[in-house]
Design a protein around this motif. Structure first.
Motif, short mmCIF file in Angstrom:
data_model
loop_
_atom_site.label_atom_id
_atom_site.label_comp_id
_atom_site.label_asym_id
_atom_site.label_seq_id
_atom_site.Cartn_x
_atom_site.Cartn_y
_atom_site.Cartn_z
N GLY B 90 0.81 -1.21 0.00
CA GLY B 90 0.00 0.00 0.00
C GLY B 90 0.83 1.25 0.00
N SER B 91 0.13 2.36 -0.03
CA SER B 91 0.77 3.67 -0.03
C SER B 91 -0.22 4.62 0.62
CB SER B 91 1.06 4.08 -1.48
OG SER B 91 1.49 5.40 -1.54
N HIS B 100 3.74 16.96 4.57
CA HIS B 100 2.81 16.10 3.85
C HIS B 100 3.66 15.18 3.00
CE1 HIS B 100 0.22 14.70 0.62
NE2 HIS B 100 -0.76 14.86 1.47
N GLN B 101 3.53 13.90 3.19
CA GLN B 101 4.31 12.99 2.36
C GLN B 101 3.55 11.69 2.15
OE1 GLN B 101 7.50 10.50 4.54
NE2 GLN B 101 7.77 12.55 5.35
N GLN B 102 3.92 11.01 1.09
CA GLN B 102 3.33 9.71 0.76
C GLN B 102 4.27 8.64 1.29
OE1 GLN B 102 0.40 9.98 -0.98
NE2 GLN B 102 -0.07 7.80 -1.07
N CYS B 103 3.76 7.69 2.03
CA CYS B 103 4.62 6.66 2.63
C CYS B 103 4.18 5.27 2.20
CB CYS B 103 4.55 6.74 4.16
SG CYS B 103 5.34 8.21 4.81
N PRO B 104 5.12 4.35 2.05
CA PRO B 104 4.76 2.97 1.70
C PRO B 104 4.13 2.26 2.89
CG PRO B 104 7.12 3.16 2.06
CD PRO B 104 6.57 4.54 2.17
N VAL B 105 3.31 1.27 2.59
CA VAL B 105 2.71 0.41 3.63
C VAL B 105 3.19 -1.01 3.36
CG1 VAL B 105 0.55 -0.45 4.62
CG2 VAL B 105 0.66 1.89 3.75
N TYR B 106 3.60 -1.72 4.41
CA TYR B 106 4.15 -3.07 4.25
C TYR B 106 3.30 -4.08 5.01
CZ TYR B 106 8.31 -0.37 2.96
OH TYR B 106 9.18 0.51 2.37
N SER B 107 3.26 -5.31 4.49
CA SER B 107 2.67 -6.41 5.27
C SER B 107 3.75 -6.91 6.23
CB SER B 107 2.19 -7.54 4.36
OG SER B 107 3.26 -8.06 3.60
N VAL B 108 3.34 -7.33 7.41
CA VAL B 108 4.30 -7.64 8.46
C VAL B 108 3.65 -8.57 9.49
CG1 VAL B 108 3.63 -5.74 10.00
CG2 VAL B 108 6.01 -6.48 9.95
N GLU B 109 4.45 -9.15 10.33
CA GLU B 109 3.91 -9.84 11.51
C GLU B 109 4.60 -9.27 12.75
OE1 GLU B 109 2.34 -14.12 12.39
OE2 GLU B 109 4.52 -14.20 12.37
N LEU B 110 3.78 -8.79 13.69
CA LEU B 110 4.29 -8.30 14.96
C LEU B 110 4.16 -9.42 15.98
CD1 LEU B 110 2.61 -4.75 15.15
CD2 LEU B 110 4.86 -5.36 14.26
N MET B 111 5.23 -9.64 16.74
CA MET B 111 5.20 -10.71 17.73
C MET B 111 5.42 -10.10 19.11
SD MET B 111 7.14 -13.78 15.71
CE MET B 111 8.66 -12.89 15.45
#
Lengths: 90, 186
Positions: B90-91, B100-111
């Motif tokens: 995502g973004s 104001h900025q556009q940032c990437p979104v990542y899939s992740v696992e939080l433990m």
């Protein structure tokens, strides 16, 4: 400013999310988007991500909840304001 | 990370199966912080294994996270996401009073101890090296109940809803149970 991928998908999502949200079959579900195509809608983020990895492998793909208020980042961390204020791009 | 307890809680219906734990949340100048592990989303691991045809070594990073109930999404420094090789999904635009900025979104696992939470995180790209590696936002905090124990100057984080609280009807706010043998107004 560093390049951020998936801008085309992000724009496509913003252009259509209001219409998709009006559709009761889609509202609240999760959209999987590649380029300017809605690949599918899913009941959860993890289902959409699983479908994305199955279809596109390790290439980037766009997933977001179908909600006009989704995809908007807010924070109360005052430090972010300080750290990010020099990174303006708009 | 130290966990005080993982236990069954007794209530008046017998033993329920609410797991609870108390990671050491430190109250710092910035706010409450805790350590957690960040790794690839399980579906990314599966895709990696399908691609390589063998088991892969999963990169994991222990990071310090600030609990931010005002954050809609959790976020990490973008350099950490890139080091781990998280997949972009995502973004998102982020905006404040001065940026104001556009940032990437990542899939992740939080433990967090026994709890593994597959989710997404926003990759932040600060100009200066911050003393925050991760913001834990409401997308993750929705699975927990946190309260501040003033006399001990500490925080407790429960997975789910602790027995003290009634489960709300959908759409209702969470209301604390009335203590036993106490009339209203006392």
């Amino acid at each position: 400013m560093p390049q951020v991928g998936l801008l085309e998908e992000s724009r496509f999502f913003q252009e259509h999310v209001a219409d998709w949200f009006k559709d009761k079959q889609r509202a609240g579900k999760w959209a999987l988007i590649k380029k300017r195509e809605l690949v599918g809608t899913f009941d959860s983020f993890n289902e959409a991500v699983a479908a994305g990895f199955r279809k596109f492998g390790l290439k980037p793909f766009f997933v977001s909840e179908i909600d006009p208020e989704a995809n908007k980042f807010t924070t109360t961390s005052l430090m972010l304001d300080e750290f990010l204020c020099d990174c303006q791009d708009g | 990370m130290n966990f005080f307890a993982i236990a069954r809680m007794a209530d008046n219906t017998g033993f329920s199966h609410i797991l609870y734990f108390s990671p050491r949340i430190r109250l710092t100048r910035d706010g409450p912080k805790l350590n957690l592990d960040l790794t690839l989303h399980p579906e990314q691991v599966h895709a990696l294994e399908m691609q390589s045809g063998a088991k892969v070594t999963i990169p994991t990073r222990n990071i310090e996270a600030l609990i931010d109930t005002g954050a809609t999404y959790s976020s990490v420094l973008d350099e950490i996401a890139l080091q781990l090789g998280l997949n972009q999904v995502g973004s998102v635009p982020i905006a404040g009073a001065h940026y104001h900025q556009q940032c990437p979104v990542y899939s992740v696992e939080l433990m967090m101890g026994p709890f593994h939470i597959p989710c997404s995180v926003v990759g932040l790209k600060p100009k200066h090296k911050p003393n925050i590696e991760c913001l834990l936002g409401r997308d993750v905090l929705q699975f927990f109940t946190m309260y501040y124990v003033g006399p001990c100057q500490s925080f407790v984080l429960y997975h789910g809803i602790p027995p003290l609280y009634e489960r709300p009807d959908p759409g209702d706010r969470i209301a604390p149970q009335k203590p036993p043998n106490q009339s209203p107004g006392t």
